[in-house]
Design an enzyme around this catalytic site. Structure first.
Site, PDB file in Angstrom:
ATOM      1  N   ASP A 161     -19.951 -25.738  23.893  1.00 23.16           N
ATOM      2  CA  ASP A 161     -18.538 -26.056  23.626  1.00 23.16           C
ATOM      3  C   ASP A 161     -18.414 -26.788  22.297  1.00 23.16           C
ATOM      4  O   ASP A 161     -19.354 -27.464  21.868  1.00 23.16           O
ATOM      5  CB  ASP A 161     -17.995 -26.993  24.720  1.00 23.16           C
ATOM      6  CG  ASP A 161     -17.623 -26.251  25.996  1.00 23.16           C
ATOM      7  OD1 ASP A 161     -17.577 -25.013  25.998  1.00 23.16           O
ATOM      8  OD2 ASP A 161     -17.377 -26.942  27.006  1.00 23.16           O
ATOM      9  N   THR A 221      -7.828 -17.794  25.005  1.00 21.41           N
ATOM     10  CA  THR A 221      -6.451 -18.271  24.845  1.00 21.41           C
ATOM     11  C   THR A 221      -5.598 -17.764  25.999  1.00 21.41           C
ATOM     12  O   THR A 221      -5.928 -16.755  26.621  1.00 21.41           O
ATOM     13  CB  THR A 221      -5.853 -17.791  23.504  1.00 21.41           C
ATOM     14  OG1 THR A 221      -4.537 -18.329  23.351  1.00 21.41           O
ATOM     15  CG2 THR A 221      -5.757 -16.270  23.413  1.00 21.41           C
ATOM     16  N   HIS A 222      -4.494 -18.493  26.258  1.00 22.47           N
ATOM     17  CA  HIS A 222      -3.505 -18.009  27.232  1.00 22.47           C
ATOM     18  C   HIS A 222      -2.288 -17.468  26.497  1.00 22.47           C
ATOM     19  O   HIS A 222      -1.256 -17.209  27.105  1.00 22.47           O
ATOM     20  CB  HIS A 222      -3.073 -19.149  28.152  1.00 22.47           C
ATOM     21  CG  HIS A 222      -4.233 -19.920  28.705  1.00 22.47           C
ATOM     22  ND1 HIS A 222      -4.715 -21.057  28.104  1.00 22.47           N
ATOM     23  CD2 HIS A 222      -5.021 -19.680  29.759  1.00 22.47           C
ATOM     24  CE1 HIS A 222      -5.767 -21.496  28.784  1.00 22.47           C
ATOM     25  NE2 HIS A 222      -5.973 -20.679  29.784  1.00 22.47           N
ATOM     26  N   ARG A 226      -5.402 -30.919  31.041  1.00 22.73           N
ATOM     27  CA  ARG A 226      -4.656 -29.689  31.366  1.00 22.73           C
ATOM     28  C   ARG A 226      -3.164 -30.014  31.523  1.00 22.73           C
ATOM     29  O   ARG A 226      -2.306 -29.269  31.110  1.00 22.73           O
ATOM     30  CB  ARG A 226      -5.178 -29.040  32.659  1.00 22.73           C
ATOM     31  CG  ARG A 226      -6.625 -28.588  32.605  1.00 22.73           C
ATOM     32  CD  ARG A 226      -6.864 -27.414  31.672  1.00 22.73           C
ATOM     33  NE  ARG A 226      -6.915 -27.714  30.266  1.00 22.73           N
ATOM     34  CZ  ARG A 226      -7.950 -28.244  29.609  1.00 22.73           C
ATOM     35  NH1 ARG A 226      -9.058 -28.539  30.238  1.00 22.73           N
ATOM     36  NH2 ARG A 226      -7.896 -28.470  28.323  1.00 22.73           N
ATOM     37  N   ARG A 255     -16.923 -17.989  20.801  1.00 21.91           N
ATOM     38  CA  ARG A 255     -15.637 -18.155  21.480  1.00 21.91           C
ATOM     39  C   ARG A 255     -14.668 -18.749  20.460  1.00 21.91           C
ATOM     40  O   ARG A 255     -14.985 -19.744  19.804  1.00 21.91           O
ATOM     41  CB  ARG A 255     -15.805 -19.123  22.652  1.00 21.91           C
ATOM     42  CG  ARG A 255     -14.504 -19.387  23.396  1.00 21.91           C
ATOM     43  CD  ARG A 255     -14.597 -20.641  24.261  1.00 21.91           C
ATOM     44  NE  ARG A 255     -15.660 -20.586  25.223  1.00 21.91           N
ATOM     45  CZ  ARG A 255     -16.197 -21.689  25.784  1.00 21.91           C
ATOM     46  NH1 ARG A 255     -15.781 -22.889  25.449  1.00 21.91           N
ATOM     47  NH2 ARG A 255     -17.168 -21.567  26.654  1.00 21.91           N
ATOM     48  N   VAL A 291     -11.192 -20.604  19.897  1.00 25.35           N
ATOM     49  CA  VAL A 291     -10.122 -21.354  20.578  1.00 25.35           C
ATOM     50  C   VAL A 291      -9.198 -21.958  19.522  1.00 25.35           C
ATOM     51  O   VAL A 291      -9.538 -21.994  18.342  1.00 25.35           O
ATOM     52  CB  VAL A 291     -10.691 -22.498  21.461  1.00 25.35           C
ATOM     53  CG1 VAL A 291     -11.638 -21.965  22.522  1.00 25.35           C
ATOM     54  CG2 VAL A 291     -11.394 -23.565  20.617  1.00 25.35           C
ATOM     55  N   LYS A 292      -8.062 -22.469  19.981  1.00 26.37           N
ATOM     56  CA  LYS A 292      -7.175 -23.136  19.022  1.00 26.37           C
ATOM     57  C   LYS A 292      -7.671 -24.553  18.742  1.00 26.37           C
ATOM     58  O   LYS A 292      -7.543 -25.053  17.636  1.00 26.37           O
ATOM     59  CB  LYS A 292      -5.746 -23.163  19.570  1.00 26.37           C
ATOM     60  CG  LYS A 292      -5.124 -21.770  19.632  1.00 26.37           C
ATOM     61  CD  LYS A 292      -3.654 -21.795  19.992  1.00 26.37           C
ATOM     62  CE  LYS A 292      -3.131 -20.379  20.196  1.00 26.37           C
ATOM     63  NZ  LYS A 292      -1.719 -20.349  20.608  1.00 26.37           N
TER      64      LYS A 292
HETATM   65  P1  FDA Z   1      -1.185 -22.408  23.429  1.00 26.53           P
HETATM   66  O1  FDA Z   1      -1.442 -23.861  23.675  1.00 26.53           O
HETATM   67  O2  FDA Z   1      -0.434 -22.008  22.223  1.00 26.53           O
HETATM   68  O3  FDA Z   1      -0.528 -21.804  24.697  1.00 26.53           O
HETATM   69  C1  FDA Z   1      -0.165 -20.430  24.789  1.00 26.53           C
HETATM   70  C2  FDA Z   1       0.590 -20.195  26.068  1.00 26.53           C
HETATM   71  O4  FDA Z   1      -0.278 -20.509  27.175  1.00 26.53           O
HETATM   72  C3  FDA Z   1       1.828 -21.114  26.199  1.00 26.53           C
HETATM   73  O5  FDA Z   1       2.830 -20.401  26.847  1.00 26.53           O
HETATM   74  C4  FDA Z   1       1.318 -22.242  27.061  1.00 26.53           C
HETATM   75  O6  FDA Z   1       2.368 -22.842  27.802  1.00 26.53           O
HETATM   76  C5  FDA Z   1       0.308 -21.530  27.951  1.00 26.53           C
HETATM   77  N1  FDA Z   1      -0.731 -22.505  28.299  1.00 26.53           N
HETATM   78  C6  FDA Z   1      -1.657 -23.037  27.474  1.00 26.53           C
HETATM   79  N2  FDA Z   1      -2.410 -23.945  28.122  1.00 26.53           N
HETATM   80  C7  FDA Z   1      -1.910 -23.981  29.374  1.00 26.53           C
HETATM   81  C8  FDA Z   1      -2.221 -24.738  30.523  1.00 26.53           C
HETATM   82  N3  FDA Z   1      -3.176 -25.682  30.537  1.00 26.53           N
HETATM   83  N4  FDA Z   1      -1.499 -24.513  31.649  1.00 26.53           N
HETATM   84  C9  FDA Z   1      -0.500 -23.589  31.680  1.00 26.53           C
HETATM   85  N5  FDA Z   1      -0.144 -22.851  30.618  1.00 26.53           N
HETATM   86  C10 FDA Z   1      -0.840 -23.061  29.488  1.00 26.53           C
HETATM   87  N6  FDA Z   1     -11.062 -26.328  23.062  1.00 26.53           N
HETATM   88  C11 FDA Z   1     -11.976 -26.967  22.296  1.00 26.53           C
HETATM   89  O7  FDA Z   1     -11.598 -27.768  21.431  1.00 26.53           O
HETATM   90  N7  FDA Z   1     -13.313 -26.726  22.490  1.00 26.53           N
HETATM   91  C12 FDA Z   1     -13.774 -25.830  23.393  1.00 26.53           C
HETATM   92  O8  FDA Z   1     -14.990 -25.643  23.516  1.00 26.53           O
HETATM   93  C13 FDA Z   1     -12.819 -25.148  24.199  1.00 26.53           C
HETATM   94  N8  FDA Z   1     -13.198 -24.243  25.139  1.00 26.53           N
HETATM   95  C14 FDA Z   1     -12.253 -23.475  25.782  1.00 26.53           C
HETATM   96  C15 FDA Z   1     -12.640 -22.449  26.645  1.00 26.53           C
HETATM   97  C16 FDA Z   1     -11.683 -21.624  27.218  1.00 26.53           C
HETATM   98  C17 FDA Z   1     -12.118 -20.497  28.114  1.00 26.53           C
HETATM   99  C18 FDA Z   1     -10.305 -21.834  26.940  1.00 26.53           C
HETATM  100  C19 FDA Z   1      -9.249 -20.943  27.513  1.00 26.53           C
HETATM  101  C20 FDA Z   1      -9.920 -22.878  26.139  1.00 26.53           C
HETATM  102  C21 FDA Z   1     -10.870 -23.716  25.564  1.00 26.53           C
HETATM  103  N9  FDA Z   1     -10.493 -24.777  24.743  1.00 26.53           N
HETATM  104  C22 FDA Z   1     -11.450 -25.427  24.005  1.00 26.53           C
HETATM  105  C23 FDA Z   1      -9.082 -25.252  24.737  1.00 26.53           C
HETATM  106  C24 FDA Z   1      -8.257 -24.640  23.613  1.00 26.53           C
HETATM  107  O9  FDA Z   1      -8.666 -25.181  22.391  1.00 26.53           O
HETATM  108  C25 FDA Z   1      -6.749 -24.889  23.819  1.00 26.53           C
HETATM  109  O10 FDA Z   1      -6.512 -26.261  23.832  1.00 26.53           O
HETATM  110  C26 FDA Z   1      -6.185 -24.298  25.084  1.00 26.53           C
HETATM  111  O11 FDA Z   1      -6.745 -23.041  25.351  1.00 26.53           O
HETATM  112  C27 FDA Z   1      -4.668 -24.107  24.976  1.00 26.53           C
HETATM  113  O12 FDA Z   1      -4.363 -23.236  23.915  1.00 26.53           O
HETATM  114  P2  FDA Z   1      -3.935 -21.688  24.045  1.00 26.53           P
HETATM  115  O13 FDA Z   1      -4.830 -20.929  23.171  1.00 26.53           O
HETATM  116  O14 FDA Z   1      -3.930 -21.256  25.459  1.00 26.53           O
HETATM  117  O15 FDA Z   1      -2.548 -21.593  23.358  1.00 26.53           O
END
Ligand code: FDA
Length: 310
Positions: free
Chosen positions: A135, A229-230, A292, A187, A189-190
């Site tokens: 990670d 990502t979601h 979360r 991987r 991620v944002k």
């Molecule tokens: P964004 O935050 O823009 O959300 C996109 C959409 O998804 C929105 O509609 C939002 O509401 C929904 N959504 C996002 N998170 C949600 C939640 N918790 N509950 C409900 N809806 C949600 N970070 C890091 O710094 N180091 C790492 O090693 C990792 N590893 C990692 C593994 C995996 C499998 C995932 C999915 C994520 C990570 N992350 C991570 C976290 C990542 O950096 C980021 O903070 C989250 O994924 C949220 O960002 P999104 O890309 O989902 O987009």
């Protein structure tokens, strides 16, 4: 900006002991949505349950305040115990570890303890044909993590170890290109940490744009990409990019967190995409759970409703 403020506010409130005690007192009721359980067995059960929907798993032992070298080594032992349990249960283990949890930055017998313990974990995972993802943590750790990743790929091969890049950091596109010679499994991620503007894009639109660029560049270089990502619009664009460039569905996978957008996870798997859920488990679930909640008000509402129901 509002996102950042919301996140900061929730994390501040969640950090207060009274709030933590109130949430813990409600037991698993609410946390269960996001955390598979406290033991390896409960996590393994979650792996089997997801498999029914065609979703693969990434196991993550939670542990936040691991300070002493002995605790780091104990934590690595617990990860190895989980690898053994998964293998015994017929699962090819895929796990994520934070190098700080296994001793990164602590020198023991002239070697970085994080590297020593990561080697032990990866060696065992490789015995079982498994995979370990390192990670990515906050920005001061990026250089060392990428260096250690390079060392570990050299020793164990890229089929058994991968790492993570965060699109919110200005440096990340250069980092990605600098790893290309390894053909790395990455991987994307944002980014989940509160980082200063000196190192990370403050605007979400820039983070999202960088995210797309990173995924496209890594795919186009012929590497395996974990699109974690979601974000539905990114997921859609990645699907379109792959189609337009003749990139097969086996060359990448979508990754999401356990309990989040379960509908989307199932739909993508049903459409023939590789999908993997990141399954956290362990006694130390509260800090993970708070993060979360901090990600979106929708999750805060979910918890609030749970608390009001008693
Ligand atoms: P964004 O935050 O823009 O959300 C996109 C959409 O998804 C929105 O509609 C939002 O509401 C929904 N959504 C996002 N998170 C949600 C939640 N918790 N509950 C409900 N809806 C949600 N970070 C890091 O710094 N180091 C790492 O090693 C990792 N590893 C990692 C593994 C995996 C499998 C995932 C999915 C994520 C990570 N992350 C991570 C976290 C990542 O950096 C980021 O903070 C989250 O994924 C949220 O960002 P999104 O890309 O989902 O987009």
């Amino acid at each position: 900006m509002i996102d950042q403020l919301y996140r900061k506010a929730v994390l501040t409130v969640a950090g207060q002991k009274t709030i933590e005690n109130a949430v813990r007192a409600r037991g698993w009721g609410m946390a269960q949505r996001f955390v598979a359980g406290e033991t390896p067995q409960t996590a393994i059960q979650a792996v089997h349950d997801l498999k029914k929907d065609g979703i693969m798993a990434n196991l993550d032992l939670l542990g936040e305040f691991i300070e002493s070298p002995a605790q780091c080594t104990q934590f690595a032992d617990n990860v190895i115990t989980m690898l053994d349990a998964a293998h015994a249960d017929g699962i090819t283990p895929y796990v994520s570890i934070k190098l700080s949890s296994v001793g990164q930055g602590k020198t023991v017998d002239g070697e970085d303890l994080g590297l020593t313990n990561a080697r032990r974990i990866i060696r065992r995972a490789r015995e079982y044909g498994g995979f370990v993802c390192l990670d990515m943590e906050d920005h001061p750790r990026v250089d060392q993590t990428l260096m250690q990743f390079r060392t570990l790929v050299g020793e164990f091969g890229g089929q058994h170890v991968g790492t993570v890049l965060q699109s919110y950091l200005y440096r990340t596109e250069k980092d990605r290109a600098s790893l290309d010679d390894l053909k790395p499994n990455l991987r994307i991620v944002k980014g989940a940490y509160l980082e200063p503007e000196t190192v990370a894009y403050p605007q979400k639109a820039d983070v999202d744009a960088a995210y797309r660029r990173l995924v496209y560049a890594h795919m186009s270089a012929g590497n395996y990409v974990n699109v974690a990502t979601h974000d539905e619009s990114i997921i859609h664009d990645v699907q379109m990019y792959a189609l337009a460039h003749g990139i097969s569905k086996d060359a990448f996978e979508f990754q999401m967190l356990y309990g989040i957008r379960r509908d989307l996870q199932r739909n993508l798997a049903a459409a023939g995409y590789r999908v993997r859920a990141y399954i956290p488990y362990g006694r130390d679930w509260y800090p993970y759970f708070s993060r979360r909640i901090a990600e979106t008000p929708r999750n805060a509402m979910f918890v609030l409703r749970g608390m009001l129901k008693g």
